[in-house]
Design a protein around this motif. Structure first.
Motif, PDB file in Angstrom:
ATOM      1  N   THR A 248       0.832  -1.202   0.000  1.00 55.86           N
ATOM      2  CA  THR A 248       0.000   0.000   0.000  1.00 55.86           C
ATOM      3  C   THR A 248       0.865   1.250   0.000  1.00 55.86           C
ATOM      4  OG1 THR A 248      -0.153   0.264   2.407  1.00 55.86           O
ATOM      5  CG2 THR A 248      -1.708  -1.251   1.373  1.00 55.86           C
ATOM      6  N   ARG A 250       0.420   5.423   0.797  1.00 53.68           N
ATOM      7  CA  ARG A 250      -0.491   6.423   1.366  1.00 53.68           C
ATOM      8  C   ARG A 250      -0.697   7.593   0.426  1.00 53.68           C
ATOM      9  NH1 ARG A 250       3.310   5.569   5.596  1.00 53.68           N
ATOM     10  NH2 ARG A 250       2.522   4.544   7.468  1.00 53.68           N
ATOM     11  N   GLY A 251       0.244   7.810  -0.508  1.00 54.27           N
ATOM     12  CA  GLY A 251       0.173   8.982  -1.356  1.00 54.27           C
ATOM     13  C   GLY A 251       0.671  10.218  -0.635  1.00 54.27           C
ATOM     14  N   TYR A 253      -1.450  12.969   0.123  1.00 58.41           N
ATOM     15  CA  TYR A 253      -2.593  13.642   0.757  1.00 58.41           C
ATOM     16  C   TYR A 253      -3.031  14.892  -0.006  1.00 58.41           C
ATOM     17  CZ  TYR A 253      -0.720  10.682   4.444  1.00 58.41           C
ATOM     18  OH  TYR A 253      -0.214   9.616   5.151  1.00 58.41           O
ATOM     19  N   PRO A 257      -3.309   9.950  -4.639  1.00 61.22           N
ATOM     20  CA  PRO A 257      -4.108   9.253  -3.624  1.00 61.22           C
ATOM     21  C   PRO A 257      -3.464   7.949  -3.175  1.00 61.22           C
ATOM     22  CG  PRO A 257      -4.984   8.791  -5.795  1.00 61.22           C
ATOM     23  CD  PRO A 257      -3.846   9.771  -5.996  1.00 61.22           C
ATOM     24  N   SER A 258      -4.016   7.389  -2.120  1.00 65.47           N
ATOM     25  CA  SER A 258      -3.607   6.068  -1.668  1.00 65.47           C
ATOM     26  C   SER A 258      -3.982   5.034  -2.721  1.00 65.47           C
ATOM     27  CB  SER A 258      -4.303   5.741  -0.342  1.00 65.47           C
ATOM     28  OG  SER A 258      -4.127   4.391   0.004  1.00 65.47           O
ATOM     29  N   ARG A 259      -3.079   4.066  -2.949  1.00 66.17           N
ATOM     30  CA  ARG A 259      -3.333   3.014  -3.921  1.00 66.17           C
ATOM     31  C   ARG A 259      -2.745   1.684  -3.456  1.00 66.17           C
ATOM     32  NH1 ARG A 259      -6.986   5.395  -5.226  1.00 66.17           N
ATOM     33  NH2 ARG A 259      -7.524   6.361  -7.236  1.00 66.17           N
ATOM     34  N   GLY A 277      -7.877   2.563  -2.546  1.00 60.83           N
ATOM     35  CA  GLY A 277      -6.973   2.926  -1.469  1.00 60.83           C
ATOM     36  C   GLY A 277      -6.960   1.828  -0.426  1.00 60.83           C
ATOM     37  N   ALA A 279      -5.813   1.826   3.568  1.00 63.66           N
ATOM     38  CA  ALA A 279      -5.191   2.264   4.812  1.00 63.66           C
ATOM     39  C   ALA A 279      -4.799   1.069   5.654  1.00 63.66           C
ATOM     40  CB  ALA A 279      -6.131   3.171   5.588  1.00 63.66           C
ATOM     41  N   SER A 292     -10.046   2.056   2.622  1.00 64.76           N
ATOM     42  CA  SER A 292      -9.320   3.316   2.477  1.00 64.76           C
ATOM     43  C   SER A 292      -9.893   4.309   3.469  1.00 64.76           C
ATOM     44  CB  SER A 292      -9.458   3.871   1.057  1.00 64.76           C
ATOM     45  OG  SER A 292     -10.809   4.209   0.799  1.00 64.76           O
ATOM     46  N   ASP A 294      -8.817   7.885   3.190  1.00 63.38           N
ATOM     47  CA  ASP A 294      -7.921   8.859   2.568  1.00 63.38           C
ATOM     48  C   ASP A 294      -8.210  10.283   3.021  1.00 63.38           C
ATOM     49  OD1 ASP A 294      -6.793   6.789   1.227  1.00 63.38           O
ATOM     50  OD2 ASP A 294      -7.893   7.118  -0.637  1.00 63.38           O
ATOM     51  N   SER A 296      -7.545  14.281   2.785  1.00 64.20           N
ATOM     52  CA  SER A 296      -7.132  15.251   1.773  1.00 64.20           C
ATOM     53  C   SER A 296      -6.896  16.601   2.420  1.00 64.20           C
ATOM     54  CB  SER A 296      -8.212  15.392   0.696  1.00 64.20           C
ATOM     55  OG  SER A 296      -7.937  16.493  -0.146  1.00 64.20           O
TER      56      SER A 296
END
Length: 382
Positions: A248, A250-251, A253, A257-259, A277, A279, A292, A294, A296
């Motif tokens: 995973t 997190r990206g 923010y 994005p999380s992927r 996403g 988490a 996820s 996520d 922002s």
């Protein structure tokens, strides 16, 4: 004596202190303190899985990491068992519980800001010793050794204080630190695949210049042999039944994005990027369960989505849970046999959280109050 009977003996006098605890807390008006106690929840289960430990992280700087236990055979949830099993240990479990695993007949709790791995008997929760590792994060095992990721330096978002992280190796029999291997910045989860160790480098203290690599360590020489570029701010690494690694990110923010990524350890190549996403995640059989959450910085909100992934076909499906109100989904685990889903709610991060148990079809079975920031679950087998 079985592991089950040892646990029941260890927790035996919990109920006898409930009345005293209630009297002491009766006049308090602040956030309640979780004292050692038990509650009946769910129905009795006689699978080879005896129960599970839940490590509550506790609020950073408050020395409030706690350990709970759910007993499947008695359908009983026990709170704050470490202090009860180890009354002479100063400061109890410590500051920020970051990971918990069972290996052999021992229970290992990684206590991040207390800079230690706490080692206990898996059946009784009694303390055996500790291994000192600074800013430690996650733990995995291979043969007689344990491998622990470390941020190396202190908790700080000041880049000038950030250090290259490492993986520490210690002997599980003697608890002696044997060696360490440098990896990337702020390494988090790790996974053993044969004679290789894969480590997710987050670069979490390097904002906005996150790390994006997965370190590959040869366990025979205990040296880093390569890094695989994946995505910004890596976090979790899990091996499935088909020999694939799920990683995973997190990206950042903001715009990334999380992927969820899939890596083939035979080629060390990223073979898939899934549009979900993650988490947190749990892999059981051919199913990967994830959610996820996520955040922002554009909207200052979280976007929560629950999904499953078929690890053979990589097909993504929605996961419909009969959701009560959940402020902050945090911990996730799936029973290896019944496929019941355990999801924790960290709420506001400063007060007791909640653990929810869902049937495989998403029906809510039961809920129970936990310690602060319930996060990490490991199952105890016969």
């Amino acid at each position: 004596m079985t592991a089950q009977s040892n646990l029941l003996t260890s927790f035996g006098y919990i109920l006898s202190v409930l009345c005293i605890s209630a009297c002491l807390n009766a006049c308090r008006t602040e956030v309640p303190v979780i004292t050692p106690e038990q509650e009946q929840r769910g129905t009795r289960d006689t699978t080879p899985i005896l129960g599970f430990y839940l490590l509550n992280e506790g609020n950073m700087g408050s020395n409030k990491a706690t350990l709970d236990y759910y007993d499947f055979q008695q359908a009983a949830y026990h709170r704050n068992i470490y202090a009860q099993a180890n009354p002479n240990v100063p400061k109890e479990l410590g500051d920020v519980g970051n990971d918990i695993q069972i290996y052999g007949n021992r229970l290992y709790a990684v206590i991040n800001c207390s800079n230690k791995v706490e080692v206990m008997d898996a059946a009784t929760c009694r303390r055996i010793g500790q291994v000192d590792i600074p800013n430690c994060r996650y733990i995995r095992f291979k043969d007689q050794y344990a491998y622990v990721t470390s941020y190396a330096g202190p908790v700080s978002l000041d880049k000038s204080h950030a250090q290259i992280g490492y993986v520490a190796r210690f002997d599980t029999a003697t608890l002696e630190l044997i060696d360490r291997c440098l990896v990337g910045y702020q390494p988090d989860e790790l996974a053993v695949v044969g004679d290789k160790l894969y480590v997710a480098n987050s670069g979490g203290y390097m904002v906005p210049d996150y790390d994006s690599t997965l370190s590959v360590i040869d366990l025979n020489s205990f040296t880093e042999i390569k890094r695989i570029t994946v995505a910004k701010n890596l976090h979790r690494v899990r091996l499935d039944n088909h020999g694939q690694l799920w990683v995973t990110a997190r990206g950042d923010y903001f715009d990334e994005p999380s992927r969820l990524y899939c890596i083939d350890p035979t080629t060390d190549q990223v073979i898939d990027k899934l549009p979900v996403g993650a988490a947190n995640l749990s892999v059981v059989g051919d199913t990967l369960y994830c959610f996820s959450s996520d955040f922002s910085y554009y909207t200052y909100t979280d976007s929560v989505v629950f999904s499953t992934v078929n690890t053979l076909t990589h097909a993504v499906s929605g996961l419909a849970l009969q959701m009560p109100h959940i402020a902050k989904p945090y911990g996730l685990a799936v029973h290896p046999i019944t496929r019941d889903i355990y999801l924790t709610d960290a709420k506001d991060y400063v007060s007791p959280g909640t653990l929810h148990c869902f049937a495989p079809d998403g029906t809510l079975r039961w809920s129970v109050t936990t310690g602060d920031i319930p996060a990490h679950i490991t199952f105890l087998r016969q």
